[in-house]
Design an enzyme around this catalytic site. Structure first.
Site, short mmCIF file in Angstrom:
data_model
loop_
_atom_site.label_atom_id
_atom_site.label_comp_id
_atom_site.label_asym_id
_atom_site.label_seq_id
_atom_site.Cartn_x
_atom_site.Cartn_y
_atom_site.Cartn_z
N GLY A 128 13.54 15.91 -1.03
CA GLY A 128 13.88 16.87 0.03
C GLY A 128 15.12 16.43 0.78
O GLY A 128 16.05 17.22 1.01
N ASP A 174 5.80 7.15 -3.79
CA ASP A 174 5.07 7.92 -4.82
C ASP A 174 5.69 7.80 -6.21
O ASP A 174 5.06 8.17 -7.20
CB ASP A 174 5.03 9.41 -4.46
CG ASP A 174 4.14 9.68 -3.26
OD1 ASP A 174 3.30 8.82 -2.97
OD2 ASP A 174 4.29 10.73 -2.62
N ARG A 209 -22.06 -2.60 -6.66
CA ARG A 209 -21.71 -1.29 -6.09
C ARG A 209 -20.65 -0.59 -6.92
O ARG A 209 -19.92 -1.20 -7.69
CB ARG A 209 -21.16 -1.46 -4.67
CG ARG A 209 -22.24 -1.67 -3.65
CD ARG A 209 -21.68 -1.65 -2.23
NE ARG A 209 -22.79 -1.76 -1.29
CZ ARG A 209 -22.80 -2.53 -0.21
NH1 ARG A 209 -21.75 -3.26 0.07
NH2 ARG A 209 -23.84 -2.55 0.59
N MET A 582 11.35 -24.08 -9.16
CA MET A 582 11.14 -24.49 -10.56
C MET A 582 12.08 -23.70 -11.48
O MET A 582 12.91 -22.93 -11.03
CB MET A 582 9.69 -24.19 -10.95
CG MET A 582 8.68 -25.18 -10.42
SD MET A 582 7.02 -24.61 -10.79
CE MET A 582 6.29 -26.06 -11.46
#
Length: 793
Positions: A128, A174, A209, A582
């Site tokens: 947009g 998104d 659960r 490293m």
């Protein structure tokens, strides 16, 4: 390869010194929903703009600030973007602006820009925001004429501001913008989701659960899909893949099978825009009620909401934003009067420029296809990254072997070699499950080649790898032992277990091991089988690939630690931190970690330095510390120079900075190797392993003759690596030439091109090769069907 610089290319290289920003004014704004990493992009635009001699302005509060003018449009300085790289959201503010949608609002905005001489605009936002910017650009000359008629500007001002140049960067969690693999903020949002899922899994397992998690993505299922892949969810609902009628029974059956298979918990992920095939919304509460009524499972709903937008940006988003910001300024400087508004984006590992409106139109076409229920078309338009995620998810979701391969007599062994790297377990899980789906018997080798010759080999089943994606280290066990001294014993074990293909997941030792096995093919027919390596090492030092599994997790550990170390000095006097990373002789972690953490200097083996360079660096930092900048960060790769040790550099900076700043040193050590894998490494490991097993299946079919597998051709011992935009299978024998075996690094490394960028953002004068950039491309729509070699990860 992206890092190739040889005599042949010397003439074609183009340096941006010829691109001057003198007399030009660039404005940067963030618009629409905020996303982590936007500040990194703003910082890069400001610093690169100032570096090339342009004036750079902040436009606060998005388009609203452009319309209101006044103090909302302020000139930026180098110091004004100091310490913003690690901050989430956007420090210059964002707002949705109705006024800019009206002609009068855009007229006010044009007047405010002309008053300050601004004709270059960098917009960071979603589709947009970018569409609005393009409309503004198209109307620009008409708006100037109106301003002349109203007596607000004179003809000379209109002439000198006759063109508005626009470059966009996509900031959206998104990842719903076509033309780019990753938008700024997506990776950080995945970090937030996976942190929550990992936490929920421990409590869900305790109570047996089922959890239903809703993640953001009103029109795009990317976050839901990738987080489902990254945590091994039982079921996922996304707008692009509405379930068929009867999905309720199928889902309940799958959940109940998983529980019967000794799994103590279920995770279901739902995108907020999820729908069924009749366009009816699928809500978390509906799913919860369904599971409770059908199965009687204890079920909870968690809605993540704005947590996903918040928090500090991940290393990936900071690097992406920094690269895109610099690229955006180059695109603005190179823009001519007939250049269309463009968006800078990432395809594979390559920065590209695409016409803004082509991307916007394609993004809108996705929505149109979904409205018309053409979901396959919508997935294709989303791009190859989304397509690959979806096909990998489907591959891993089907627990039964495909019928045509049901009776395959192939035994495929999977093993880890070298040091542990985050993401190894995700790759093993994916390989095992895709292998079973392809009809193979899968075997796990424990403790690398040491375990191989000792016979630590056993069949591994679908359920054995449950819950592996989120585990750090190597659950199979891994050793650095090379096979050369144990070829007889390894060949014997291959005969005993009838191993017909080998998948090795590991670092430089894995590469050396496969070379040794290839050489031994002449004497051992057991090694005349398809073999494939997936590079997995935090050092990212394996030839043939731009990215190794585990490097992203390690970068995040480095960046997070650097943030904390810098913060530890807040409120004290000026302080410089010397930090050792490293990587062996490979400077990838130091360089890319330095870019993501905002380091002032990074010392690596690949770029030799002497005492004069050290002196210049200290003086440069001293000058910086005399301004409002409070903290300095110097990174040193562990093997960059045997004499200029971390202690030496610490003592040198302490002495030379006396009276201006004091010093502290830190050696990060093995914390860079540990921890839960990042979403990128989980996802990357899952996808590359699936791809490798599919390649192995093809190679097995081609080399299966008279009841036996036999192949000794170079192209059946390959390394699967990311090369710029493509995932490519490359024979290891051919990669030998590209390797410096003494220092265990590739001879050419793409990330060395990021070093000038890092120096520019740290205020050094340097040469920056832009021969890779500058080409405006077009959004590709139709791709060849066979895209195995070029599918983006």
């Amino acid at each position: 390869m992206a890092g190739a610089t040889g005599p042949k290319r010397q003439d074609t290289r183009k340096f941006f010194e010829n691109l001057s920003g003198a007399g030009k004014c660039i404005a940067v704004l963030t618009s629409g929903g905020d996303a982590q990493g936007m500040n990194g992009a703003v910082r890069a635009v400001v610093r690169m703009g100032i570096y090339v001699g342009a004036k750079v302005y902040f436009i606060h509060e998005g388009y609203q600030g452009m319309v209101d003018g006044g103090d909302y449009i302020k000139e930026a300085t180098w110091e004004s973007v100091s310490s913003v790289l690690q901050v989430g959201g956007t420090v210059i503010g964002s707002a949705r602006c109705k006024e800019f949608r009206s002609h009068e609002g855009r007229l006010k905005a044009a007047h405010n820009l002309v008053q300050r001489g601004i004709t270059y605009l960098c917009v960071i936002g979603g589709d947009g925001s970018l569409t609005g910017a393009n409309l503004f650009r198209e109307e620009w000359s008409g708006l100037l004429n109106e301003l002349i008629q109203q007596g607000l500007i004179d003809e000379e001002a209109a002439r000198s501001h006759s063109h508005l140049h626009i470059v966009g960067m996509v900031g959206s969690i998104d990842n719903d913008f076509c033309g780019t693999d990753m938008t700024i903020g997506t990776d950080s949002a995945l970090h937030r989701i996976i942190e929550v899922v990992d936490a929920i899994m421990t409590t869900a397992g305790s109570h047996q659960r089922t959890f239903v998690l809703e993640v953001m993505g009103r029109h795009c299922g990317y976050l839901a899909l990738v987080s489902a892949l990254a945590c091994g969810a039982d079921w996922v609902f996304i707008p692009e893949m509405p379930p068929e009628d009867g999905w309720e029974d199928n889902m309940c059956q799958k959940l109940s099978e998983n529980r019967a298979d000794k799994k103590r918990l279920n995770i279901i992920i739902v995108a907020e825009g999820a729908i069924d095939c009749h366009n009816k919304a699928i809500t978390p509460d509906y799913i919860k009620d369904l599971v409770v009524s059908c199965l009687g499972f204890d079920t909870r709903v968690t809605i993540l909401g704005h947590v996903q937008r918040g928090g500090t940006p991940s290393a990936f988003d900071r690097i992406l934003a920094s690269r895109m910001g610099v690229e955006a300024v180059l695109a603005l400087l190179e823009a001519s009067t007939d250049t269309p508004a463009c968006v800078v984006s990432l395809v594979g590992n390559q920065a590209v420029r695409l016409p803004l409106m082509e991307c916007v139109q394609m993004t809108q076409e996705v929505q149109k296809a979904m409205d018309e229920k053409k979901f396959d078309e919508a997935v294709r338009l989303r791009g190859r990254s989304f397509e690959n995620n979806l096909s990998t998810y489907r591959l891993l979701a089907s627990q039964t072997a495909r019928s045509e391969l049901q009776n395959s007599s192939f035994n495929v062994a999977v093993m880890n070699v070298g040091a542990p790297a985050a993401g190894m377990n995700a790759a093993v899980r994916s390989a095992v499950r895709v292998g079973i789906t392809e009809g193979h018997k899968m075997f796990a080798v424990n403790d690398g080649f040491e375990g191989f010759y000792k016979g630590q080999i056993k069949e591994i089943k679908w359920g054995d790898v449950g819950g592996w994606t989120g585990q750090g280290g190597s659950l199979l066990g891994t050793k650095r032992t090379l096979p050369a001294k144990h070829l007889d014993a390894i060949a014997e074990q291959m005969r005993i277990h009838n191993i017909t293909a080998l998948l090795v997941i590991g670092g430089f030792e894995a590469f050396e091991s496969l070379l040794e096995l290839c050489e031994a093919r002449a004497n051992y027919k057991e090694f005349c089988i398809p073999m494939c390596i997936l590079p997995a090492t935090i050092s990212n030092n394996v030839p043939g690939t731009d990215h190794s599994l585990g490097a992203d997790t390690s970068l995040n550990a480095i960046v997070e630690t650097c943030d904390r170390i810098k913060q530890s000095a807040s409120g004290t006097k000026r302080r410089v931190f010397i930090i050792e990373t490293m990587g062996g002789y490979c400077g990838y972690l130091a360089t890319v970690g330095g870019l993501a953490a905002g380091a002032d200097t990074v010392y690596i083996y690949e770029e030799p330095f002497d005492i004069r360079d050290l002196q210049a660096n200290v003086e440069h930092l001293t000058q910086k510390m005399k301004t409002s900048i409070q903290r300095g960060l110097v990174l040193r790769n562990e093997n960059c120079n045997e004499n200029f040790t971390t202690d030496f550099i610490y003592q040198l900076y302490s002495e030379e900075g006396r009276g201006v700043f004091d010093c502290r040193k830190n050696i990060l050590g093995h914390m860079q190797q540990g921890g839960a894998p990042s979403p990128f490494d989980r996802n990357f490991g899952t996808k590359v392993a699936a791809k490798a097993i599919q390649w192995i299946t093809r190679a097995l079919k081609e080399s299966y003759k008279e009841g036996k597998v036999f192949t000794n051709s170079e192209d059946t011992a390959c390394l699967l690596g990311m090369r710029r935009r493509a995932m490519v299978f490359q024979p290891v024998a051919q990669l030998r030439e590209e390797t410096d075996f003494v220092h265990r690094i590739p001879k050419e490394q793409w990330w060395l091109k990021l070093r000038p960028l890092m120096k520019i953002l740290a205020k050094y004068k340097t040469s920056y090769d832009v021969s890779d950039a500058g080409q405006l491309e077009h959004v590709t729509r139709v791709r060849p069907k066979e895209n195995d070699a070029s599918a983006a990860i």
